[in-house]
Design a protein around this motif. Structure first.
Motif, PDB file in Angstrom:
ATOM      1  N   HIS A  18     -10.429   0.248   7.165  1.00  0.00           N
ATOM      2  CA  HIS A  18     -11.622  -0.275   6.489  1.00  0.00           C
ATOM      3  C   HIS A  18     -11.300  -1.521   5.662  1.00  0.00           C
ATOM      4  N   TYR A  87     -11.960  -0.381  13.763  1.00  0.00           N
ATOM      5  CA  TYR A  87     -12.248   0.923  13.209  1.00  0.00           C
ATOM      6  C   TYR A  87     -13.707   1.060  12.785  1.00  0.00           C
ATOM      7  N   LYS A 129     -16.438  -1.772  -1.078  1.00  0.00           N
ATOM      8  CA  LYS A 129     -15.959  -0.505  -1.643  1.00  0.00           C
ATOM      9  C   LYS A 129     -16.680  -0.158  -2.935  1.00  0.00           C
ATOM     10  N   TRP A 260     -14.491   2.747  -3.967  1.00  0.00           N
ATOM     11  CA  TRP A 260     -13.050   2.782  -3.688  1.00  0.00           C
ATOM     12  C   TRP A 260     -12.756   3.783  -2.558  1.00  0.00           C
ATOM     13  N   MET A 261     -11.639   4.490  -2.650  1.00  0.00           N
ATOM     14  CA  MET A 261     -11.232   5.389  -1.564  1.00  0.00           C
ATOM     15  C   MET A 261     -12.311   6.433  -1.253  1.00  0.00           C
ATOM     16  N   ARG A 262     -12.702   6.488   0.019  1.00  0.00           N
ATOM     17  CA  ARG A 262     -13.653   7.473   0.521  1.00  0.00           C
ATOM     18  C   ARG A 262     -14.965   7.476  -0.260  1.00  0.00           C
ATOM     19  N   GLY A 263     -15.290   6.324  -0.861  1.00  0.00           N
ATOM     20  CA  GLY A 263     -16.530   6.215  -1.614  1.00  0.00           C
ATOM     21  C   GLY A 263     -16.623   7.233  -2.741  1.00  0.00           C
ATOM     22  N   ASP A 283      -7.193   1.844  -0.345  1.00  0.00           N
ATOM     23  CA  ASP A 283      -8.401   1.205   0.217  1.00  0.00           C
ATOM     24  C   ASP A 283      -9.155   0.370  -0.811  1.00  0.00           C
ATOM     25  N   TYR A 344     -17.993  12.389   0.657  1.00  0.00           N
ATOM     26  CA  TYR A 344     -17.651  13.415   1.600  1.00  0.00           C
ATOM     27  C   TYR A 344     -16.751  14.433   0.934  1.00  0.00           C
TER      28      TYR A 344
HETATM   29  C1  F6R Z   1     -14.560   3.614   1.346  1.00  0.00           C
HETATM   30  C2  F6R Z   1     -13.916   3.385   2.643  1.00  0.00           C
HETATM   31  C3  F6R Z   1     -12.589   3.977   2.910  1.00  0.00           C
HETATM   32  C4  F6R Z   1     -12.716   5.199   3.814  1.00  0.00           C
HETATM   33  C5  F6R Z   1     -11.363   5.874   4.064  1.00  0.00           C
HETATM   34  C6  F6R Z   1     -11.474   7.059   5.012  1.00  0.00           C
HETATM   35  O1  F6R Z   1     -15.804   2.989   1.278  1.00  0.00           O
HETATM   36  O2  F6R Z   1     -14.471   2.746   3.511  1.00  0.00           O
HETATM   37  O3  F6R Z   1     -11.913   4.288   1.724  1.00  0.00           O
HETATM   38  O4  F6R Z   1     -13.600   6.108   3.208  1.00  0.00           O
HETATM   39  O5  F6R Z   1     -10.473   4.943   4.628  1.00  0.00           O
HETATM   40  O6  F6R Z   1     -12.078   6.622   6.176  1.00  0.00           O
HETATM   41  P1  F6R Z   1     -12.359   7.576   7.434  1.00  0.00           P
HETATM   42  O7  F6R Z   1     -13.132   8.748   6.920  1.00  0.00           O
HETATM   43  O8  F6R Z   1     -13.155   6.670   8.323  1.00  0.00           O
HETATM   44  O9  F6R Z   1     -11.029   7.938   7.984  1.00  0.00           O
END
Ligand code: F6R
Ligand code: MG
Ligand code: MG
Length: 375
Positions: A18, A87, A129, A260-263, A283, A344
């Protein structure tokens, strides 16, 4: 004639993960917009993994043809992204077919129609992010805080103040607050940027548009997590509006935003040049880019990539220190977002798995009381 500035962005695939937009994707976007009969001019930008189409035209806001052009461009770019197996290719194109307006489909939109002044400087802010509410604090400082914007005090054309249109992103409502007299009421709301976001700012003397942001809540629209709704914002500058320096000044302070990471984390919003907008550490941390343009009969003269200025080095250094500090909290709040903001989360599954191991203390207490024991 009036000129409309349309900034429409989408994450249609990241390079790598990302982090960024692949150059071939930007190339494709340029090919789609080049000499297009609907447009006066365009500039293809990016911030992190978000592709940002900056377009000028004479067709007004929410124009189906313009939104379709953006949509078709994202679809064409998605083909490139798929070919390169980037991705999350096409992740923000939630609908399979375009339905007249990109709002509510996935891409983020900020548009303003202006009577171009003698000279029309604008700043396009783009962040990755994070979420639309990330603009609340800077927009407040730019248009309502005299410690940031001295023009509110000493420019007779600004002294009347600005009006803020605030959206409730959960209940889909809006309200107008007038600065300065409604400030205390307004801050009750915009201090909660996960729910309330400043959509538009108006000059109170002329009623003219001063700023507009994108406020789509992608995660809610999709009904499942598909990525943070990374926001864009357009701000008009100078001569009755905040100066360029007053618009950029809030970003000398890397305030905490959600994303940031994983929203799912809180982190500092780091001002960077477009070249440096490729978040990597955990991230992130979240990034903001500011591109300046002079409009010349709708032509986009620019960009001036403002945050490449070393004057923002200290903000970046501070952002990194804050990042170091927050990262040491690992999975603990307030680095990790509060449960109901987590996008998530495994909470429901973990809860379900452990249901039988939870003992309800209120029931146990009642049972003891019924048995005549101590309460
Ligand atoms: C946050 C973002 C990244 C992803 C993380 C996991 O906005 O885009 O931090 O959430 O890299 O990504 P997935 O779930 O696609 O593996
Ligand atoms: Mg992405
Ligand atoms: Mg993004």
């Amino acid at each position: 004639a009036k000129v409309t500035l349309s900034v429409i962005k989408a994450d249609i695939g990241g390079f790598v993960g990302h982090s960024a937009v692949h150059p071939e994707v930007k190339e494709k976007a340029r090919a789609c917009l080049e000499k297009h009969p609907l447009l006066i001019d365009y500039y293809v930008a990016h911030v992190g993994d978000d592709l940002v189409l900056i377009m000028t035209h004479e067709h007004g806001r929410n124009k189906g043809e313009i939104h379709k052009l953006a949509w078709d461009t994202f679809v064409a770019c998605t083909e490139v992204a798929k070919k390169l197996k980037l991705y999350g290719a096409g992740q923000d194109l939630l609908a399979d077919a375009f339905s007249g307006n990109v709002k509510g489909l996935g891409p983020g939109v900020a548009e303003m129609e202006v009577e171009e002044r003698e000279s029309e400087p604008v700043v396009v802010l783009m962040a990755d992010k994070t979420e639309p509410g990330a603009w609340n604090l800077p927009l407040y400082k730019i248009f309502a805080d005299p410690f940031n914007t001295i023009g509110l005090i000493i420019d007779p054309k600004m002294h009347c103040g600005f009006a803020f249109e605030v959206r409730d992103l959960i209940e889909d409502k809006k309200i107008i607050f007038n600065a300065p007299e409604d400030l205390y009421d307004m801050l009750v709301f915009i201090g909660a940027p996960g729910r309330y976001a400043i959509k538009r700012v108006f000059h109170r003397g002329t009623g003219e548009i001063a700023a507009v942001s994108s406020t789509q809540r992608l995660n809610l629209m999709a009904g499942r997590y598909v990525g943070k709704d990374d926001p864009v914002c357009i701000v008009r500058c100078q001569n009755g509006y905040p100066s360029v320096g007053e618009v950029l000044e809030p970003f000398a302070f890397p305030h905490l935003v959600s994303g940031w990471m994983r929203g799912s984390h809180s982190g500092p919003l780091m001002p960077v040049s477009m070249d440096d907008a490729r978040p990597t550490r955990f991230d992130g941390p979240p990034r903001v880019v500011a591109l300046g343009f002079q409009l010349a009969d709708g032509k986009l003269i620019g960009p001036n990539d403002f945050f490449s200025d070393p004057a923002f080095d200290n903000a970046r250094r501070l952002a990194l220190e804050i990042a170091d500090y927050l990262r040491r909290l690992g999975p603990f709040e307030p680095h990790r977002l509060h449960l109901d903001e987590m996008e998530y989360t495994t909470m429901p599954q973990v809860m379900e798995k452990l249901r039988d191991r939870f003992i309800d203390l209120r029931l146990a207490k009642k049972a003891r009381a019924a048995a005549g024991g101590e309460a």
